[in-house]
Design an enzyme around this catalytic site. Structure first.
Site, PDB file in Angstrom:
ATOM      1  N   LYS A 198      69.676  90.352   2.670  1.00  0.00           N
ATOM      2  CA  LYS A 198      68.808  89.951   1.553  1.00  0.00           C
ATOM      3  C   LYS A 198      67.413  89.545   2.044  1.00  0.00           C
ATOM      4  O   LYS A 198      67.164  89.473   3.233  1.00  0.00           O
ATOM      5  CB  LYS A 198      69.463  88.825   0.763  1.00  0.00           C
TER       6      LYS A 198
HETATM    7  C1  LIG Z   1      73.223  92.387  -7.657  1.00  0.00           C
HETATM    8  C2  LIG Z   1      74.080  91.515  -6.809  1.00  0.00           C
HETATM    9  N1  LIG Z   1      74.621  90.411  -7.348  1.00  0.00           N
HETATM   10  C3  LIG Z   1      75.378  89.572  -6.619  1.00  0.00           C
HETATM   11  C4  LIG Z   1      75.634  89.829  -5.295  1.00  0.00           C
HETATM   12  C5  LIG Z   1      76.506  88.885  -4.535  1.00  0.00           C
HETATM   13  O1  LIG Z   1      75.834  88.282  -3.487  1.00  0.00           O
HETATM   14  P1  LIG Z   1      76.637  87.486  -2.360  1.00  0.00           P
HETATM   15  O2  LIG Z   1      77.025  88.493  -1.319  1.00  0.00           O
HETATM   16  O3  LIG Z   1      75.674  86.481  -1.851  1.00  0.00           O
HETATM   17  O4  LIG Z   1      77.805  86.889  -3.001  1.00  0.00           O
HETATM   18  C6  LIG Z   1      75.093  90.951  -4.686  1.00  0.00           C
HETATM   19  C7  LIG Z   1      75.350  91.214  -3.269  1.00  0.00           C
HETATM   20  O5  LIG Z   1      74.859  92.119  -2.664  1.00  0.00           O
HETATM   21  C8  LIG Z   1      74.309  91.827  -5.458  1.00  0.00           C
HETATM   22  O6  LIG Z   1      73.766  92.931  -4.936  1.00  0.00           O
END
Ligand SMILES: Cc1ncc(COP(=O)(O)O)c(C=O)c1O
Length: 403
Positions: A198
């Protein structure tokens, strides 16, 4: 000697951040602690949110916000199929369901007209569902049409939760009053991701932003087992000998972020704008190179953009190879790419649970069939980006119809 392949993504961690993490490791306080407090304060200050709460992922952040809003069994939440499964799976944790609607062709973001259509259809249905929230995802780091979405939210009294996993830091200008606000502070709550790829990272991690005090209180309780006082509070207070005294107010979750991850997050946060400037410059260079081609469509810039992902689209009528072959041709040239996303309604769990057909969301299906995500990250560097550009131009030229 063959050149080293270019990774699709790579984090940028500096020596200061490594030192800050080392300091916390040496301090002996590893779990949630003072660094979390500071990270939260600094994140709230940056985004203008009243409250920021650190958690171990954006998935937990989304889950906690929905739980705090009281979303539960047999409720429905309007969202996009064009996202990572986290945006929808958290609804299933609560026994709720995703009500998918199609995307806009240009940005790939949820289409507000489709949101309103789904709400109206539901109101007119003999057996209306309980639609409890709207969950837009700012895909790749470009803002959804928040003016329209908030207008719909007010009109039908349905709260909005922003999935900002791709969208930090991104400013959004309201068309009605021209005010500028960070994404994640416009709806009822925002969920940010600090996963390894990210725009800023803590390895795994996330942040909740909310303005309402009652939501802050509930999320703060539920992110750590439903315990009424967090561990840091209990041990660092003057009544340390009573640190074992706590109450359980609810069956909460184990979603807290560690102290050393928070230290890394603080360092990354300081550099967020610099990282963004670097990614924006790369996006501009891609645009300069591919904008003039008729074989490839380039993504829109918007007024602001986090450029978490750079998604091109191939134009099938102009090319004698398909998307997957294009990916293979780039891979053979040492360029690792990705595809965001195979839409959720095409994934077996969602398809089998809700009986979707691939063409239920035609614009999502079209984007999926044509999109390629190119390497773009702080630290990619000009030289390596040039190699990506050269490879894309070569493949596009070699396989252009009629060449
Ligand atoms: C659009 C979106 N929402 C939520 C998430 C979830 O993130 P995390 O991996 O921090 O839980 C991601 C992860 O890539 C994502 O791309």
């Amino acid at each position: 000697m063959a050149k080293k392949a270019i990774p699709f993504s790579s984090p940028k961690i500096g020596l200061r951040e490594i030192a800050a993490v080392g300091k916390v490791l040496k301090s002996g306080w590893l779990t949630t602690g003072g660094e979390n407090r500071l990270f939260e304060e600094e994140f709230a200050l940056k985004t203008g949110a009243r409250h920021a709460l650190s958690v171990n992922s954006a998935t937990s952040a989304l889950h906690l916000i929905l739980e705090a809003l009281g979303i539960g069994l047999d409720d429905w939440v309007i969202t996009t199929p064009y996202t990572f499964t986290a945006s929808a799976e958290i609804l299933r944790y609560l026994g709720a369901h995703p009500l998918f609607v199609d995307i806009e062709g240009k940005t790939g973001n949820i289409d507000p007209d489709e949101i309103e259509r789904a709400i109206r259809e539901n109101l007119n249905s003999p057996m209306p569902r309980s639609i409890k929230a709207i969950l837009p995802v700012h895909l790749a780091g470009i803002a959804c049409d928040m003016d329209r979405i908030m207008e719909i939210s007010r009109k039908y009294d349905i709260p909005v939760i922003e999935d900002c996993a791709h969208a930090f830091p991104v400013l959004y200008r309201s068309r009605s009053d021209m005010t500028l606000r960070y994404l994640g502070t416009i709806g009822e709550g925002g969920a940010f991701s600090f996963y390894a790829n990210k725009t800023i990272t803590t390895g795994e991690g996330g942040m909740v932003t909310v303005n309402r005090d009652d939501l802050r209180d509930r999320i703060s309780l539920m992110r750590l087992h439903g315990i009424d006082r967090d561990v840091w509070n209990r041990y660092s207070s003057s009544a340390g000998h009573l640190s074992w005294q706590y109450d359980i107010k609810a069956p909460g979750y184990k979603y807290n972020l560690t102290n050393f991850q928070a230290a890394l997050g603080r360092g990354q946060l300081k550099r967020a704008e610099k990282f963004k400037a670097d990614r924006s410059a790369q996006a501009r260079r891609y645009e300069e190179a591919f904008g003039p081609l008729d074989t490839i469509e380039t993504p829109p810039f918007g007024e602001d953009h986090a450029w978490h992902i750079y998604m091109i689209r191939i134009v099938p009528e102009k090319l004698s190879l398909g998307r997957d072959e294009f990916l293979k041709a780039l891979f053979d040239r040492g360029i690792n790419c990705s595809v965001h996303y195979r839409p959720l309604h095409m994934m077996s769990y969602y398809r089998d649970t809700y009986g979707f057909r691939n063409d239920d969301f035609p614009r999502a299906l079209d984007l999926y069939g044509r999109t390629i995500s190119l390497p773009l990250y702080a630290g990619l560097g000009r030289k390596r980006q040039k190699r990506v550009i050269k490879a894309v131009l070569e493949v596009s030229r070699q396989f252009r119809c009629g060449e």
